[in-house]
Design a protein around this motif. Structure first.
Motif, short mmCIF file in Angstrom:
data_model
loop_
_atom_site.label_atom_id
_atom_site.label_comp_id
_atom_site.label_asym_id
_atom_site.label_seq_id
_atom_site.Cartn_x
_atom_site.Cartn_y
_atom_site.Cartn_z
N SER A 210 32.44 -67.38 -2.97
CA SER A 210 31.22 -66.56 -2.94
C SER A 210 31.31 -65.43 -1.92
O SER A 210 30.34 -64.70 -1.71
CB SER A 210 30.00 -67.43 -2.62
N ASN A 211 32.46 -65.28 -1.27
CA ASN A 211 32.61 -64.27 -0.23
C ASN A 211 33.57 -63.14 -0.64
O ASN A 211 34.16 -62.50 0.22
CB ASN A 211 33.12 -64.92 1.07
N GLY A 212 33.73 -62.94 -1.92
CA GLY A 212 34.62 -61.90 -2.40
C GLY A 212 34.17 -60.52 -1.93
O GLY A 212 32.98 -60.20 -1.95
N ARG A 213 35.14 -59.71 -1.52
CA ARG A 213 34.83 -58.36 -1.02
C ARG A 213 35.25 -57.34 -2.07
O ARG A 213 36.37 -57.37 -2.58
CB ARG A 213 35.55 -58.10 0.29
N PHE A 214 34.36 -56.39 -2.34
CA PHE A 214 34.63 -55.31 -3.28
C PHE A 214 34.30 -54.01 -2.55
O PHE A 214 33.17 -53.53 -2.56
CB PHE A 214 33.81 -55.49 -4.55
N ILE A 215 35.32 -53.47 -1.91
CA ILE A 215 35.14 -52.34 -1.00
C ILE A 215 35.38 -51.03 -1.74
O ILE A 215 36.41 -50.86 -2.39
CB ILE A 215 36.11 -52.45 0.20
N ALA A 225 30.69 -36.73 -8.51
CA ALA A 225 31.41 -36.80 -9.77
C ALA A 225 31.84 -38.23 -10.10
O ALA A 225 32.08 -38.55 -11.26
CB ALA A 225 32.63 -35.89 -9.73
N GLU A 226 31.97 -39.06 -9.09
CA GLU A 226 32.37 -40.46 -9.29
C GLU A 226 31.42 -41.34 -8.49
O GLU A 226 31.74 -41.83 -7.41
CB GLU A 226 33.82 -40.67 -8.85
N SER A 227 30.23 -41.56 -9.04
CA SER A 227 29.23 -42.38 -8.35
C SER A 227 29.76 -43.79 -8.12
O SER A 227 30.50 -44.32 -8.96
CB SER A 227 27.94 -42.44 -9.17
N PRO A 228 29.40 -44.42 -7.01
CA PRO A 228 29.86 -45.79 -6.75
C PRO A 228 29.43 -46.73 -7.86
O PRO A 228 28.28 -46.71 -8.31
CB PRO A 228 29.15 -46.15 -5.43
N ASN A 229 30.38 -47.54 -8.36
CA ASN A 229 30.03 -48.48 -9.42
C ASN A 229 29.21 -49.63 -8.84
O ASN A 229 29.28 -49.90 -7.64
CB ASN A 229 31.28 -48.96 -10.16
N PRO A 230 28.43 -50.32 -9.67
CA PRO A 230 27.47 -51.31 -9.15
C PRO A 230 28.09 -52.59 -8.60
O PRO A 230 27.38 -53.41 -8.02
CB PRO A 230 26.59 -51.61 -10.37
N ILE A 231 29.42 -52.78 -8.74
CA ILE A 231 30.03 -54.00 -8.23
C ILE A 231 30.38 -53.87 -6.75
O ILE A 231 30.52 -54.86 -6.04
CB ILE A 231 31.29 -54.35 -9.06
N VAL A 232 30.50 -52.65 -6.27
CA VAL A 232 30.84 -52.42 -4.86
C VAL A 232 29.82 -53.11 -3.95
O VAL A 232 28.62 -52.89 -4.08
CB VAL A 232 30.86 -50.90 -4.55
N ASN A 233 30.30 -53.96 -3.06
CA ASN A 233 29.38 -54.59 -2.09
C ASN A 233 29.63 -54.13 -0.66
O ASN A 233 28.94 -54.56 0.26
CB ASN A 233 29.40 -56.12 -2.19
N GLU A 234 30.62 -53.25 -0.47
CA GLU A 234 30.85 -52.60 0.82
C GLU A 234 31.23 -51.15 0.54
O GLU A 234 32.34 -50.87 0.11
CB GLU A 234 31.96 -53.29 1.62
N LEU A 235 30.30 -50.24 0.77
CA LEU A 235 30.54 -48.82 0.53
C LEU A 235 30.85 -48.13 1.85
O LEU A 235 30.15 -48.32 2.84
CB LEU A 235 29.32 -48.17 -0.12
N ILE A 236 31.92 -47.32 1.85
CA ILE A 236 32.30 -46.57 3.05
C ILE A 236 32.55 -45.12 2.64
O ILE A 236 33.32 -44.85 1.72
CB ILE A 236 33.58 -47.15 3.69
N ILE A 237 31.88 -44.19 3.32
CA ILE A 237 32.03 -42.77 3.02
C ILE A 237 32.82 -42.11 4.15
O ILE A 237 32.33 -41.99 5.27
CB ILE A 237 30.66 -42.08 2.85
N MET A 238 34.06 -41.73 3.85
CA MET A 238 34.89 -41.04 4.82
C MET A 238 34.57 -39.54 4.79
O MET A 238 34.06 -39.03 3.79
CB MET A 238 36.37 -41.27 4.51
N PRO A 239 34.87 -38.80 5.86
CA PRO A 239 34.45 -37.39 5.91
C PRO A 239 35.22 -36.45 5.00
O PRO A 239 34.71 -35.39 4.63
CB PRO A 239 34.66 -37.01 7.39
N ASP A 240 36.47 -36.79 4.61
CA ASP A 240 37.24 -35.90 3.72
C ASP A 240 38.30 -36.73 3.01
O ASP A 240 38.51 -37.91 3.31
CB ASP A 240 37.86 -34.74 4.50
N ILE A 241 39.00 -36.09 2.06
CA ILE A 241 39.95 -36.81 1.22
C ILE A 241 41.11 -37.36 2.03
O ILE A 241 41.61 -38.46 1.77
CB ILE A 241 40.45 -35.90 0.07
N GLU A 242 41.58 -36.60 3.04
CA GLU A 242 42.73 -37.07 3.82
C GLU A 242 42.41 -38.33 4.61
O GLU A 242 43.23 -39.26 4.67
CB GLU A 242 43.21 -35.95 4.75
#
Length: 461
Positions: A210-215, A225-242
């Motif tokens: 029950s502790n599966g991570r979907f980052i 253009a690529e909205s987070p899918n609903p399975i993600v349970n840990e969302l992280i927004i980095m400042p740029d692509i690099e």
């Protein structure tokens, strides 16, 4: 056209971000040029619209033009007021729990980078080690780094624009990974970013985990253009692509790559450029390229392009496995066992790959413009890992011209980006990108693709 349901409501926080200072509230609500409000609104809307699939950022903006988000600051803590939000984010008037959690991840990451890191003399013009430290700080602030847990995070890369056969295959691979107790990290969008999470979710359930991570790791330029899918349970927004790419390779312990377009090719070139550096020759990093039987030709094209441009040393850094999800998971698990032994013997952290050497040329943000794309050095008069870095930048520009608002605006104003360099390399690149177009890997199925690039087979433009 079906009119979308809109919902206005106030939501309470879920997670660790539950209080803000008055200065932070002002930052998030600042709509002036350079203020955070446009970025805050864009990322929040993408999270709320997670059930929709589109790779045109303008569609989201135009469809929910009346959407607004405001901070409600109370003595008891932080709340968000949503005005005309997408109805798909709600069930019987109540916001879906996972979406509510991701909304406050947006607040957390935007504020942390903007108030805690951006503008800091240490990070603004730092060397390679300092930039690596910056990525670490963002991941730690998101509580993504878990000490004393054996390496088990598998990064899955692949295209958002894939067919049903390829999508179903990504779920099968994810299922096998989940059965082996492995957690999944992706770019958090649809297609090959969603499928492995969906499959692993079932694998975890069958193992009563029950502790599966979907980052999901994303960045502001692509989230609309690529909205987070609903399975993600840990969302992280980095400042740029690099920094997003570095987060994947520092945080993940092995990588599975499914079919995709120029964005996936960008990721492959980025990783190979790092692994080809002499300082990284001894570091284990399991890398598998895989797809169903119908994708065999796709990987033959990728393998040929890599061999022609980067050579056989690059080809030896990965395995290609076709139509065998169980073998993919088995090879990744064996690779993670090697990673564990290596980290233990060297004293490197399980949760962050500190020893991996990444040069600053892989870390500095590349802003695709007509001038910067035309100036890329795409020839063999440079170390192989540097050629990989420049080929990665070329693919990044194609991605920008396809799905990012800034890139799309530039293409509309000035025409396609031009790429020039070694004639043989240009021929290989033209052949590869042309195959992506024919296979509908540049845009979602049903969309008409207008090329955002032009290959110039000469050293002069």
């Amino acid at each position: 056209m079906v009119k979308k349901e809109l919902v206005s409501t106030i939501v309470s926080p879920l997670g660790t971000m539950n209080v803000l200072s008055n200065a932070e509230v002002k930052m998030l609500q600042d709509s002036n040029q350079g203020g955070l409000y446009p970025l805050f609104r864009q990322c929040a809307l993408a999270v709320l619209n997670c059930d929709e699939t589109s790779d045109n950022p303008y569609n989201l903006v135009e469809e929910f033009e009346s959407f607004d988000i405001r901070i409600v600051q109370e003595h008891r803590g932080l709340k968000l007021e949503l005005i005309n939000a997408p109805g798909s984010a709600f069930v019987d008037g109540n916001i879906i729990k996972g979406i509510r959690q991701s909304l406050f991840c947006v607040v957390r990451d935007i504020l942390y980078v903007s108030s805690g890191l951006r503008g800091s003399p240490r990070f603004e013009n730092g060397d390679s080690e300092v930039l690596t430290d910056l990525v670490f700080h963002i991941l730690r602030n998101a509580k993504a780094l878990i000490p004393r847990q054996l390496p088990n995070v598998v990064v899955c890369w692949g295209g958002h624009s894939i067919g049903q056969g390829e999508y179903k295959y990504t779920k099968k691979v994810g299922y096998q990974l989940g059965l082996r107790g492995l957690d999944i990290c992706t770019g958090c969008g649809p297609g090959a970013m969603k499928g492995p999470m969906k499959g692993a979710n079932l694998g975890h359930a069958k193992q009563r985990n029950s502790n599966g991570r979907f980052i999901g790791i994303t960045e502001p330029g692509i989230i609309a253009a690529e909205s987070p899918n609903p399975i993600v349970n840990e969302l992280i927004i980095m400042p740029d692509i690099e920094k997003r790419l570095e987060a994947f390779v520092r945080f993940g312990h092995g990588i599975v790559i499914f079919p995709g377009g120029p964005g996936t090719c960008e990721e492959i070139l980025y990783l190979l450029g790092i692994l080809l550096h002499p300082d990284n020759a001894h570091i284990p990093f399991p890398l598998v390229l895989t797809g169903p039987a119908e994708a065999e030709g796709y990987f033959e094209q990728i393998n040929t392009f890599i061999g022609n441009t980067l050579g056989s040393d690059a080809q030896r850094r990965y395995k290609i496995i076709i139509d065998d999800p169980r073998e993919v998971a088995r090879q990744i698990k064996l690779g993670l066992d090697k990673v564990t032994r290596f980290r233990r013997s060297t004293g490197d952290a399980y949760y962050y790959n500190w020893l991996l050497h990444i040069e600053k040329s892989f870390q500095e943000p590349f802003e695709p413009t007509h001038e910067s794309m035309r100036a890329l050095q795409l020839d063999r008069d440079q170390p192989t890992h540097q050629l990989a870095a420049n080929l990665r930048r070329a693919m990044s520009g194609v991605v920008s011209g396809n799905v990012k608002r800034n890139g799309i605006d530039l293409i509309r104003a000035k025409g396609p980006f031009q790429l020039t360099g070694d004639p043989a390399i240009m021929e290989d690149m033209d052949r590869l990108l042309g195959s992506f177009v024919k296979q509908h890997r540049m845009k979602l199925p049903g969309s008409v693709y207008e090329p955002c690039y032009e290959i110039v087979r000469s050293s002069t433009v």
